[in-house]
Write an enzyme that holds these catalytic residues in place. Structure first.
Site, PDB file in Angstrom:
ATOM      1  N   TYR A 125      32.541  40.664  37.819  1.00 60.59           N
ATOM      2  CA  TYR A 125      32.882  40.367  39.309  1.00 60.59           C
ATOM      3  C   TYR A 125      32.809  41.353  40.460  1.00 60.59           C
ATOM      4  CZ  TYR A 125      36.448  38.719  42.047  1.00 60.59           C
ATOM      5  OH  TYR A 125      37.487  38.341  43.215  1.00 60.59           O
ATOM      6  N   SER A 157      35.767  41.623  48.490  1.00 57.55           N
ATOM      7  CA  SER A 157      37.276  42.015  46.928  1.00 57.55           C
ATOM      8  C   SER A 157      37.691  43.416  47.060  1.00 57.55           C
ATOM      9  CB  SER A 157      36.469  41.595  45.966  1.00 57.55           C
ATOM     10  OG  SER A 157      37.640  41.532  44.508  1.00 57.55           O
TER      11      SER A 157
HETATM   12  C1  GCO Z   1      41.758  40.916  39.162  1.00 57.46           C
HETATM   13  C2  GCO Z   1      41.687  39.564  40.328  1.00 57.46           C
HETATM   14  C3  GCO Z   1      40.608  40.247  41.762  1.00 57.46           C
HETATM   15  C4  GCO Z   1      41.198  40.093  42.749  1.00 57.46           C
HETATM   16  C5  GCO Z   1      40.736  40.228  43.961  1.00 57.46           C
HETATM   17  C6  GCO Z   1      41.107  41.533  44.583  1.00 57.46           C
HETATM   18  O1  GCO Z   1      41.619  39.954  37.968  1.00 57.46           O
HETATM   19  O2  GCO Z   1      41.531  41.816  39.403  1.00 57.46           O
HETATM   20  O3  GCO Z   1      41.402  38.550  40.220  1.00 57.46           O
HETATM   21  O4  GCO Z   1      39.605  40.330  40.816  1.00 57.46           O
HETATM   22  O5  GCO Z   1      41.574  38.500  42.381  1.00 57.46           O
HETATM   23  O6  GCO Z   1      39.365  39.361  44.620  1.00 57.46           O
HETATM   24  O7  GCO Z   1      40.470  41.558  45.470  1.00 57.46           O
END
Ligand code: GCO
Ligand code: CA
Length: 262
Positions: free
Chosen positions: A159, A146
C-alpha cells in the site's frame, strides 16, 4: 455561491464513490453543484444504495459498475458516461484497497493486487478520461493519496509503495498535462473513521490509542473533513495549483509525535 468554489454544470466522476471517503468527497462536490457519476466494482446493489443516499441530499447522481483495473471496461464505460451524462470535468481517483500483511509473508499475487488497484488503476482511469479533457482544454484530476505516500508502517508495504508511487504519478501527470489547463493534485487523508480502518479502530485496540495520541488534533478524521479540500481542488479556486498533495491529517505529518505521558 462564491464562483471560486462553484461546480454548477460540472460532471464529476468519483471512483469507489459508493461509501467511505469517496462518498464523503462526492457529497461535497454534489453540494457545490456538480452532477455526480460514481463507479463501484462489487455490485449494482451497492451502487443503487449509494445513489439513493446522494439523491436524498438533492444531488443528481449516476452509477456505473466496472473495475478500474480493467482497461477495456474503463474505455467502454468512460465513453458511455460521456455520451449518457456528459463530458467528465472532474475525475477523483479514489478507489483503492489495502492488505495488512508483513512483506516477508506477502505473496507476489497479493502485492500485485494492491499495486494494480491503487496505482495502475489510477493510470488507466486517468489515461482515458484525460483525452476528453485535453480536447476541451480544461479538467481537474484528484488522486487520493495517503499518509503512506510519505511514511512507512508495519504490514502496509504494498500500500505504501502504491501510495508513494501515486504521489509521483500525480507530479508526472501535472508535468505532462498542465499545458492543457488540466490540474492534477492529490489529497492525502490522515487516519479517518471508515470501514477500511474499522479493524484497527476498535476500542481498546492499541492502534486506536496510538493514532489518537499521534495526531495533534487528538482524534480520528471524520470523512466529512475531506469535502472542503475535494471541492477546492475541483473548483476554479485552485486553477494554478498543480502536482501538489494536500494532507488532511489533523497535523500528523507536521510532527514527530510525543511521549505517551506528555
Ligand atoms: C493503516 C491505514 C492507513 C490509512 C490511510 C492513512 O493500516 O495504516 O489503513 O493506511 O487507511 O491511508 O493515510
Ligand atoms: Ca478551469
Amino acid at each position: 455561491m462564491n464562483q471560486l468554489f462553484d461546480l454548477t454544470g460540472k460532471v464529476a466522476l468519483i471512483t469507489g464513490g459508493t461509501h467511505g471517503l469517496g462518498m464523503a468527497m462526492a457529497m461535497g462536490l454534489g453540494k457545490a453543484g456538480a452532477t455526480l457519476v460514481i463507479n463501484g466494482h462489487s455490485s449494482q446493489e451497492k451502487i443503487d444504495k449509494a445513489l439513493e443516499a446522494y439523491r436524498a441530499e438533492g444531488i443528481t447522481a449516476h452509477g456505473y459498475l466496472f473495475d478500474v483495473t480493467q482497461e477495456a471496461a474503463v474505455i467502454d464505460n468512460v465513453a458511455r458516461i460521456e455520451s449518457e451524462v456528459g463530458p467528465i470535468d472532474i475525475l477523483v481517483n479514489n478507489a483503492g484497497i489495502i492488505k495488512r500483511i508483513p512483506l516477508v509473508e506477502m505473496s507476489v499475487e497479493e502485492w500485485d493486487q494492491v499495486i494494480r488497484t491503487d496505482l495502475t488503476g489510477v493510470f488507466i482511469m486517468s489515461k482515458h478520461v484525460v483525452k476528453g479533457m485535453m480536447e476541451r482544454g480544461s479538467g481537474k484530476i484528484i488522486n487520493i493519496c495517503s499518509m503512506m505516500s510519505e511514511l512507512g508502517r508495519n504490514t502496509v508495504g504494498a500500500y505504501a509503495a502504491a501510495k508513494g508511487g501515486l504521489k509521483m504519478l500525480t507530479q508526472n501527470m501535472a508535468t505532462e498535462w498542465a499545458k492543457h489547463n488540466i490540474q492534477v493534485n492529490g489529497i492525502g487523508p490522515g487516519y479517518f473513521a471508515t470501514s477500511q480502518t474499522a479493524p484497527i479502530r476498535v476500542d481498546g485496540h492499541p492502534f486506536n490509542d496510538f493514532i489518537i495520541q499521534r495526531t495533534p488534533a487528538g482524534r480520528w478524521g471524520d470523512p466529512e473533513d475531506l469535502a472542503g479540500t475535494a471541492v477546492f481542488l475541483a473548483a476554479p479556486a485552485s486553477d494554478f495549483i498543480n502536482g501538489q498533495v494536500i494532507y488532511v491529517d489533523g497535523g500528523i505529518l507536521a510532527t514527530i509525535g510525543r511521549p505517551a505521558n506528555e
